[in-house]
Design a protein around this motif. Structure first.
Motif, PDB file in Angstrom:
ATOM      1  N   THR A 158       0.804  -1.265   0.009  1.00 57.22           N
ATOM      2  CA  THR A 158       0.145  -0.090   0.107  1.00 57.22           C
ATOM      3  C   THR A 158       0.954   0.981  -0.077  1.00 57.22           C
ATOM      4  N   ALA A 159       0.273   2.336  -0.621  1.00 59.55           N
ATOM      5  CA  ALA A 159       0.975   3.645  -0.453  1.00 59.55           C
ATOM      6  C   ALA A 159      -0.045   4.672  -0.790  1.00 59.55           C
ATOM      7  N   PRO A 160       0.040   5.999  -0.035  1.00 60.60           N
ATOM      8  CA  PRO A 160      -0.818   6.900  -0.180  1.00 60.60           C
ATOM      9  C   PRO A 160      -0.970   7.361  -1.544  1.00 60.60           C
ATOM     10  N   ASN A 161      -2.386   7.427  -2.080  1.00 62.45           N
ATOM     11  CA  ASN A 161      -2.766   7.847  -3.252  1.00 62.45           C
ATOM     12  C   ASN A 161      -3.009   9.550  -3.367  1.00 62.45           C
ATOM     13  N   GLU A 162      -1.915   9.880  -4.117  1.00 61.21           N
ATOM     14  CA  GLU A 162      -1.568  11.599  -3.913  1.00 61.21           C
ATOM     15  C   GLU A 162      -2.040  12.078  -5.499  1.00 61.21           C
ATOM     16  N   TYR A 163      -2.457  13.327  -5.602  1.00 59.66           N
ATOM     17  CA  TYR A 163      -2.770  13.997  -6.589  1.00 59.66           C
ATOM     18  C   TYR A 163      -4.118  13.558  -7.134  1.00 59.66           C
ATOM     19  N   ASN A 164      -4.976  12.914  -6.340  1.00 62.77           N
ATOM     20  CA  ASN A 164      -6.383  12.450  -6.691  1.00 62.77           C
ATOM     21  C   ASN A 164      -7.519  13.554  -7.025  1.00 62.77           C
ATOM     22  N   PRO A 165      -8.552  13.115  -7.637  1.00 65.15           N
ATOM     23  CA  PRO A 165      -9.491  14.243  -7.804  1.00 65.15           C
ATOM     24  C   PRO A 165     -10.065  14.752  -6.859  1.00 65.15           C
ATOM     25  N   PHE A 166     -10.157  14.473  -5.364  1.00 60.73           N
ATOM     26  CA  PHE A 166     -10.781  15.047  -4.570  1.00 60.73           C
ATOM     27  C   PHE A 166      -9.764  16.285  -4.103  1.00 60.73           C
ATOM     28  N   GLN A 167      -8.477  15.881  -3.999  1.00 61.45           N
ATOM     29  CA  GLN A 167      -7.415  16.756  -3.730  1.00 61.45           C
ATOM     30  C   GLN A 167      -7.278  17.809  -4.701  1.00 61.45           C
ATOM     31  N   HIS A 168      -7.493  17.557  -6.048  1.00 60.72           N
ATOM     32  CA  HIS A 168      -7.735  18.777  -6.695  1.00 60.72           C
ATOM     33  C   HIS A 168      -8.763  19.500  -6.784  1.00 60.72           C
ATOM     34  N   ALA A 169      -9.823  19.180  -6.524  1.00 65.99           N
ATOM     35  CA  ALA A 169     -10.843  20.040  -6.256  1.00 65.99           C
ATOM     36  C   ALA A 169     -10.606  20.812  -5.033  1.00 65.99           C
ATOM     37  N   LEU A 170     -10.476  20.369  -3.918  1.00 68.91           N
ATOM     38  CA  LEU A 170     -10.023  21.213  -2.983  1.00 68.91           C
ATOM     39  C   LEU A 170      -9.137  22.285  -3.136  1.00 68.91           C
ATOM     40  N   ARG A 171      -7.935  21.939  -3.873  1.00 72.63           N
ATOM     41  CA  ARG A 171      -6.953  23.172  -4.261  1.00 72.63           C
ATOM     42  C   ARG A 171      -7.485  24.049  -5.187  1.00 72.63           C
ATOM     43  N   GLU A 172      -8.291  23.481  -6.245  1.00 72.85           N
ATOM     44  CA  GLU A 172      -8.661  24.464  -7.468  1.00 72.85           C
ATOM     45  C   GLU A 172      -9.849  25.367  -6.792  1.00 72.85           C
ATOM     46  N   VAL A 173     -10.887  25.145  -5.971  1.00 73.90           N
ATOM     47  CA  VAL A 173     -11.951  25.540  -5.697  1.00 73.90           C
ATOM     48  C   VAL A 173     -11.922  26.392  -4.192  1.00 73.90           C
ATOM     49  N   ASP A 174     -11.281  25.554  -3.317  1.00 74.16           N
ATOM     50  CA  ASP A 174     -10.959  26.063  -1.855  1.00 74.16           C
ATOM     51  C   ASP A 174      -9.583  26.866  -1.690  1.00 74.16           C
ATOM     52  N   GLY A 175      -8.657  26.548  -2.710  1.00 70.95           N
ATOM     53  CA  GLY A 175      -7.619  27.275  -2.371  1.00 70.95           C
ATOM     54  C   GLY A 175      -6.592  26.475  -1.185  1.00 70.95           C
ATOM     55  N   TYR A 176      -6.717  25.245  -1.069  1.00 76.64           N
ATOM     56  CA  TYR A 176      -6.055  24.352  -0.332  1.00 76.64           C
ATOM     57  C   TYR A 176      -4.421  24.365  -0.843  1.00 76.64           C
ATOM     58  N   LYS A 177      -3.609  24.491   0.056  1.00 77.87           N
ATOM     59  CA  LYS A 177      -2.280  24.217  -0.398  1.00 77.87           C
ATOM     60  C   LYS A 177      -1.871  22.858  -0.460  1.00 77.87           C
ATOM     61  N   PRO A 178      -0.944  22.300  -1.157  1.00 85.67           N
ATOM     62  CA  PRO A 178      -0.831  20.820  -1.147  1.00 85.67           C
ATOM     63  C   PRO A 178      -0.348  20.197   0.297  1.00 85.67           C
ATOM     64  N   TRP A 179      -1.324  20.025   1.118  1.00 85.19           N
ATOM     65  CA  TRP A 179      -1.026  19.591   2.510  1.00 85.19           C
ATOM     66  C   TRP A 179      -0.566  18.200   2.589  1.00 85.19           C
ATOM     67  N   PHE A 180      -0.668  17.278   1.384  1.00 87.38           N
ATOM     68  CA  PHE A 180      -0.356  15.928   1.426  1.00 87.38           C
ATOM     69  C   PHE A 180       1.069  15.768   1.130  1.00 87.38           C
ATOM     70  N   ILE A 181       1.677  16.924   0.709  1.00 87.65           N
ATOM     71  CA  ILE A 181       3.355  16.906   0.289  1.00 87.65           C
ATOM     72  C   ILE A 181       4.033  17.174   1.578  1.00 87.65           C
ATOM     73  N   VAL A 182       4.660  16.068   2.087  1.00 88.39           N
ATOM     74  CA  VAL A 182       5.457  16.408   3.183  1.00 88.39           C
ATOM     75  C   VAL A 182       6.769  15.796   2.894  1.00 88.39           C
ATOM     76  N   PRO A 183       7.753  16.932   2.472  1.00 81.34           N
ATOM     77  CA  PRO A 183       9.112  16.608   2.004  1.00 81.34           C
ATOM     78  C   PRO A 183      10.030  16.109   2.913  1.00 81.34           C
ATOM     79  N   SER A 184       9.794  16.310   4.162  1.00 85.55           N
ATOM     80  CA  SER A 184      10.655  15.676   5.201  1.00 85.55           C
ATOM     81  C   SER A 184      10.717  13.968   5.413  1.00 85.55           C
TER      82      SER A 184
END
Length: 328
Positions: free
Chosen positions: A207-233
């Motif tokens: 298993t691995a996290p499913n990133e850049y999925n449509p729900f995340q896209h909608a949150l960024r496009e409509v509600d202005g969310y920053k990419p909270w799921f990206i944790v480079p550390s």
């Protein structure tokens, strides 16, 4: 937790610290990573890597830079509540893990089977297998997690999966690795190591996290969310069902099933902004648990699984879960 395979990056890092030309000559050049920059968080780029076939941060850290984090710091500093909450949610994890053993036992031949959990954490997955009659072994670099696994009677190798440790583990009918691939510098080499210790006809579940999925896209496009799921550390790689599936097949496995997990991002879409809000995030997680356990008590766990398999086709769901078989 995350297992780190030794690779050429480690050699390069060592070489940089040596003035002796003979030592430098032993270093193997790092892989070249190039591709379109799709995000930048905390000064770190995420690229669509042409060579790897999936998104990852660039530049990647070396194995040596990550070892201290996963041996000692991860459960103390990065995820201090992780082990406690993992134990609190045992019943729910048991349901999830039972689903995975059901698939293994359906696909593999009868008889006692040997399974390895790479990044076994506190050992609940192997505890479930042991109760079902499996011969279990865990490998886990975190001292705290390995000690917890041993408290359940789980034989646990306290180390990283490397070419050296892989040679000492033997062969397995099944290998499980959950939420590990996003943490390691070279997922391709990591899966090749797992392939080498999987018996012909054996299986993997990862298993691995499913990133850049449509729900995340909608949150960024409509509600202005920053990419909270990206944790480079500590999250180096960012997969989709397609890119992770391609990686598994590239290694030599044949995929038998893809099944994503509950799309927790739905709570964000419905107005429960749990990003950075631990208490609210925990409350949303408990609602997810209630959803799944209620279906199970009603005898509808097969329906839940069909739903989650449909999520995969839509690129929805918080984690990607892939089952695959080694020919033979």
């Amino acid at each position: 937790m995350a297992e780190l395979s030794e690779n050429s990056q480690n050699d390069v890092s060592d070489a940089r610290n040596e003035s002796d030309e003979n030592d430098k000559s032993k270093a193997t050049p790092q892989k070249e990573h190039a591709g379109e920059v799709v995000d930048c968080v905390d000064g770190t780029d995420v690229i669509e890597c042409q060579q790897c076939g999936f998104r990852h941060i660039n530049p990647l850290p070396t194995v040596e830079e990550l070892k201290t984090t996963y041996r000692h710091d991860y459960y103390e500093k990065t995820k201090p509540l992780s082990l406690t909450r993992y134990m609190e949610d045992q019943e729910w994890y048991q349901l999830q893990y039972s689903d995975r053993y059901d698939i293994f036992e359906k696909e593999l031949s009868d008889g006692k089977k040997r399974i390895l959990d790479v990044g076994c954490g506190p050992g609940l997955f192997l505890k479930c297998g042991k109760e079902r009659g499996w011969d279990t072994l865990g490998i886990e670099p975190s001292t705290q997690a390995a000690e917890k696994a041993r408290s359940f009677g789980i034989e646990t190798v306290e180390d990283f999966l490397t070419p050296e440790t892989a040679k000492t583990l033997g062969q397995f009918d099944a290998v499980h690795t959950s939420l590990v691939l996003e943490h390691i510098p070279d997922p391709t080499e990591f899966l090749e190591l797992i392939f080498s210790i999987t018996k012909p006809g054996g299986m993997i579940c990862l298993t691995a996290p499913n990133e850049y999925n449509p729900f995340q896209h909608a949150l960024r496009e409509v509600d202005g969310y920053k990419p909270w799921f990206i944790v480079p550390s500590h999250h180096l790689n960012y997969f989709t069902p397609e890119s992770l599936g391609n990686l598994v097949e590239k290694t030599g496995y044949t995929i038998t099933l893809k099944e994503n997990t509950f799309p927790i991002d739905m709570f964000l879409l419905m107005g429960d902004n749990y990003v950075g809000q631990d208490e609210l995030g925990r409350a949303c997680h408990k609602k997810r648990i209630r959803f799944e356990t209620t279906l199970n008590k009603a005898g509808l766990n097969p329906l839940k699984r069909e739903l989650y398999q449909a999520f995969t086709k839509l690129n929805l769901g918080r984690e990607i879960c892939i089952y695959a078989k080694k020919d033979g």
